[in-house]
Design a protein around this motif. Sequence first.
Motif, PDB file in Angstrom:
ATOM      1  N   LYS A 396       0.850  -1.196   0.000  1.00  0.00           N
ATOM      2  CA  LYS A 396       0.000   0.000   0.000  1.00  0.00           C
ATOM      3  C   LYS A 396       0.880   1.237   0.000  1.00  0.00           C
ATOM      4  O   LYS A 396       1.961   1.240   0.594  1.00  0.00           O
ATOM      5  N   ASN A 397       0.404   2.296  -0.673  1.00  0.00           N
ATOM      6  CA  ASN A 397       1.173   3.540  -0.680  1.00  0.00           C
ATOM      7  C   ASN A 397       0.960   4.300   0.619  1.00  0.00           C
ATOM      8  O   ASN A 397       0.251   3.821   1.527  1.00  0.00           O
ATOM      9  N   ASP A 398       1.565   5.509   0.709  1.00  0.00           N
ATOM     10  CA  ASP A 398       1.492   6.256   1.968  1.00  0.00           C
ATOM     11  C   ASP A 398       0.086   6.747   2.286  1.00  0.00           C
ATOM     12  O   ASP A 398      -0.178   7.217   3.392  1.00  0.00           O
ATOM     13  N   LYS A 399      -0.826   6.606   1.324  1.00  0.00           N
ATOM     14  CA  LYS A 399      -2.230   6.972   1.570  1.00  0.00           C
ATOM     15  C   LYS A 399      -3.088   5.749   1.865  1.00  0.00           C
ATOM     16  O   LYS A 399      -4.301   5.833   1.926  1.00  0.00           O
ATOM     17  N   GLY A 400      -2.419   4.589   1.994  1.00  0.00           N
ATOM     18  CA  GLY A 400      -3.130   3.367   2.322  1.00  0.00           C
ATOM     19  C   GLY A 400      -3.812   2.698   1.145  1.00  0.00           C
ATOM     20  O   GLY A 400      -4.635   1.790   1.332  1.00  0.00           O
ATOM     21  N   LYS A 401      -3.449   3.106  -0.079  1.00  0.00           N
ATOM     22  CA  LYS A 401      -4.098   2.549  -1.267  1.00  0.00           C
ATOM     23  C   LYS A 401      -3.297   1.374  -1.809  1.00  0.00           C
ATOM     24  O   LYS A 401      -2.082   1.432  -1.917  1.00  0.00           O
ATOM     25  N   GLU A 402      -4.018   0.281  -2.156  1.00  0.00           N
ATOM     26  CA  GLU A 402      -3.370  -0.891  -2.723  1.00  0.00           C
ATOM     27  C   GLU A 402      -2.910  -0.606  -4.149  1.00  0.00           C
ATOM     28  O   GLU A 402      -3.507   0.200  -4.861  1.00  0.00           O
ATOM     29  N   TRP A 403      -1.856  -1.308  -4.550  1.00  0.00           N
ATOM     30  CA  TRP A 403      -1.295  -1.104  -5.893  1.00  0.00           C
ATOM     31  C   TRP A 403      -1.804  -2.206  -6.821  1.00  0.00           C
ATOM     32  O   TRP A 403      -1.551  -3.389  -6.601  1.00  0.00           O
ATOM     33  N   LEU A 404      -2.515  -1.809  -7.881  1.00  0.00           N
ATOM     34  CA  LEU A 404      -2.957  -2.747  -8.905  1.00  0.00           C
ATOM     35  C   LEU A 404      -2.164  -2.449 -10.169  1.00  0.00           C
ATOM     36  O   LEU A 404      -2.324  -1.397 -10.774  1.00  0.00           O
ATOM     37  N   GLN A 405      -1.296  -3.391 -10.560  1.00  0.00           N
ATOM     38  CA  GLN A 405      -0.413  -3.135 -11.695  1.00  0.00           C
ATOM     39  C   GLN A 405      -1.085  -3.498 -13.015  1.00  0.00           C
ATOM     40  O   GLN A 405      -1.536  -4.621 -13.207  1.00  0.00           O
ATOM     41  N   THR A 406      -1.139  -2.518 -13.926  1.00  0.00           N
ATOM     42  CA  THR A 406      -1.742  -2.757 -15.245  1.00  0.00           C
ATOM     43  C   THR A 406      -0.658  -3.115 -16.262  1.00  0.00           C
ATOM     44  O   THR A 406       0.512  -2.787 -16.104  1.00  0.00           O
ATOM     45  N   ASN A 407      -1.072  -3.790 -17.318  1.00  0.00           N
ATOM     46  CA  ASN A 407      -0.219  -4.080 -18.462  1.00  0.00           C
ATOM     47  C   ASN A 407      -0.610  -3.173 -19.618  1.00  0.00           C
ATOM     48  O   ASN A 407      -1.702  -2.590 -19.622  1.00  0.00           O
ATOM     49  N   ASP A 408       0.271  -3.069 -20.610  1.00  0.00           N
ATOM     50  CA  ASP A 408      -0.062  -2.273 -21.791  1.00  0.00           C
ATOM     51  C   ASP A 408      -1.327  -2.807 -22.432  1.00  0.00           C
ATOM     52  O   ASP A 408      -1.526  -4.034 -22.543  1.00  0.00           O
ATOM     53  N   ASP A 409      -2.180  -1.870 -22.849  1.00  0.00           N
ATOM     54  CA  ASP A 409      -3.464  -2.224 -23.487  1.00  0.00           C
ATOM     55  C   ASP A 409      -4.364  -3.029 -22.568  1.00  0.00           C
ATOM     56  O   ASP A 409      -5.304  -3.709 -23.041  1.00  0.00           O
ATOM     57  N   ASP A 410      -4.100  -2.992 -21.263  1.00  0.00           N
ATOM     58  CA  ASP A 410      -4.925  -3.723 -20.276  1.00  0.00           C
ATOM     59  C   ASP A 410      -5.058  -5.201 -20.614  1.00  0.00           C
ATOM     60  O   ASP A 410      -6.108  -5.817 -20.412  1.00  0.00           O
ATOM     61  N   ALA A 411      -4.007  -5.782 -21.138  1.00  0.00           N
ATOM     62  CA  ALA A 411      -4.034  -7.193 -21.520  1.00  0.00           C
ATOM     63  C   ALA A 411      -3.477  -8.067 -20.401  1.00  0.00           C
ATOM     64  O   ALA A 411      -2.528  -7.689 -19.716  1.00  0.00           O
ATOM     65  N   SER A 412      -4.083  -9.245 -20.215  1.00  0.00           N
ATOM     66  CA  SER A 412      -3.552 -10.247 -19.295  1.00  0.00           C
ATOM     67  C   SER A 412      -2.828 -11.302 -20.105  1.00  0.00           C
ATOM     68  O   SER A 412      -3.212 -11.619 -21.234  1.00  0.00           O
ATOM     69  N   TYR A 413      -1.756 -11.862 -19.534  1.00  0.00           N
ATOM     70  CA  TYR A 413      -0.964 -12.874 -20.224  1.00  0.00           C
ATOM     71  C   TYR A 413      -0.972 -14.163 -19.416  1.00  0.00           C
ATOM     72  O   TYR A 413      -0.941 -14.142 -18.190  1.00  0.00           O
ATOM     73  N   GLY A 414      -1.003 -15.295 -20.101  1.00  0.00           N
ATOM     74  CA  GLY A 414      -1.112 -16.577 -19.433  1.00  0.00           C
ATOM     75  C   GLY A 414      -2.573 -16.987 -19.321  1.00  0.00           C
ATOM     76  O   GLY A 414      -3.489 -16.214 -19.641  1.00  0.00           O
ATOM     77  N   SER A 415      -2.784 -18.206 -18.855  1.00  0.00           N
ATOM     78  CA  SER A 415      -4.148 -18.749 -18.781  1.00  0.00           C
ATOM     79  C   SER A 415      -4.767 -18.498 -17.412  1.00  0.00           C
ATOM     80  O   SER A 415      -4.093 -18.652 -16.383  1.00  0.00           O
ATOM     81  N   PRO A 416      -6.071 -18.133 -17.392  1.00  0.00           N
ATOM     82  CA  PRO A 416      -6.741 -17.942 -16.098  1.00  0.00           C
ATOM     83  C   PRO A 416      -6.873 -19.308 -15.384  1.00  0.00           C
ATOM     84  O   PRO A 416      -6.822 -20.345 -16.029  1.00  0.00           O
TER      85      PRO A 416
END
Length: 602
Positions: A396-416
């Motif tokens: 969490k950042n100094d404001k207590g917010k969780e970090w959600l990391q995005t990929n380019d074009d909001d794409a996921s890689y690998g199989s769910p």
Amino acid sequence: AAAAKAQNNVYYWANNKPMVSTGGETNRQNIKYEQIPEAMRYAVMSAENKKFETDKGIDPVGIGRALFNMAKGGETQGGSTITQQYVKNAMLNDQSQTVSRKFKELLVSIKVGRTEPKEEVMAGYLNTAYYGRTSYGLQAAARSYFGKDATEMDESECALLAAVLKGATYYDPAGATAIDPGATQEANTRRATERWSWILDEMVKDGHLSATKRAEFKELPKLQNPRSSSELGGQIGYLVDLAKGYVINNTDITEEQLRQGGYEIHTTFDKKKVADLEKAVKKVRKENLDVKRRPKTDTHVQFGGASVDPKDGAIVAIYGGESATKHFTNNADETGAAVGSTFKPFVLAAAMQDGKRDPDLGESQAQDERTKVSPDSFYSGKNKLKIKTYDGSVWKNDKGKEWLQTNDDDASYGSPPNYRIDLREAMRVSANSAFVQLGMDVGLDKVKKAAENAGLRPNSLTGTTFPSFSIGISDPSAIRMAGSYATFATSGQQNDPFSVKEVEYEGGSVWKHKSAAKEAFTEQVADNVTDVLKTVVEDGTGTSAQLDGREVAGKTGTTDGNKSAWFVGYTPQLSTAVSMYRMDDDETKKSRPFLEMYGTGG
């Protein structure tokens, strides 16, 4: 004396053929006393020597202070009247700060003060003084700073040149970061403004300028681009600046000595490769950018580039911009453009060299407590991945917010549902989530150390406590990025980039570069990084860099908001980094942010 008849310095290409002669009396045009504006004479007197018109050429109080300092073994400067400065510039070959030279200066100044007219002394001083921008003498300075003859300068312009006489490196508003990183445009403008304003106020106090006229000058006079010599057009000006800065920062040769001239500076620049790099950029511009059709996206596009020889770190080519006489900032040097995903190889190198931490142990762990990582190690390629610290707790950042990391074009890689991919595949598709989590597991301090070991400067590495540090929020130069990838090309042996091989003076060598490679990574780690980066070029985001019959390793990089784009690639013989970004080239504007590149080039 030497300063009054300054020679050129000659810069040579890597093949020892002359590149350009510059610095010295090339940019000096003496003028008569009658051609010197009255305001210039008064500005200098108010700033440096109020009693010039009546003194005997020396300042007894100042001399007493200087002699007292000399007796104590301290600094010998001090007590310099305009006459003394003229004598020092025009009549004394020896510029050293020694007791004997100071006494010689005093004796000659007394004689000059008794025998020479004040008009000749003032004209001599202003004609021999150095104003920066390779300008010796008032006439050359007026043309370099304002694009006009000295006779046409107004009171404000005269006051600025009087301010610059205190030291052009720190008082030319254009800045001189190649000589001193602290001499930025901002810092120099602040210093120049303060001194310029003070000089105008002193002129009013001394009765040389009316208060009404003084009130008209609220801002520094308008300056033209520091580049004035056509010889320094194209890439030549950038090359000269780079080499000059290297000499000043890496040898015992001072800026003052370079100004005296007579040096032969043998650079590492390959004339053909410089031309090829410039040709490549021009080709891209011509084929892809159309300002008339796409004025909102194709304007203000900038490129920077550098090529480094991995075997020793020699900078063989740079692309600094359209032309050094039109675009002042050297785009091959630090521009503030973030490097994006081209930073990921340093994360991979740190992971393979140091390993990831055991989640059951403390934050600081010894080498044998860590788990080795390889290109076959699995990580999540999920978009909007919740980033965790090495022990499994959510970051969490100094404001207590969780970090959600995005990929380019909001794409996921690998199989769910787990989106597992190995690090080789993560590098091939440039998955941010995998490398951000990897950086957290290894430790951002280890990632930072790996980047430094590869050759990046610590002051270019920013945001080192944030997860996104691992995906290139830092802004190293193209030169340093090319140099750091060259470390992988040499199986882990790091050489600092350099631009000057040797400096000669009066036919003899006075300095030679000595390459000293350091081991940044083990051979296995560096070669593994290269093997992974080959995948990027063979079948990933960098396929445009493929060469017929040659293996190429490299990495693409883009940033949030698409505000900069990079490619850094290498063969065993050459490492090249190219950056692209959009920024208004008008340096007079107070705010020049990086602009988005969505739609640029169609």
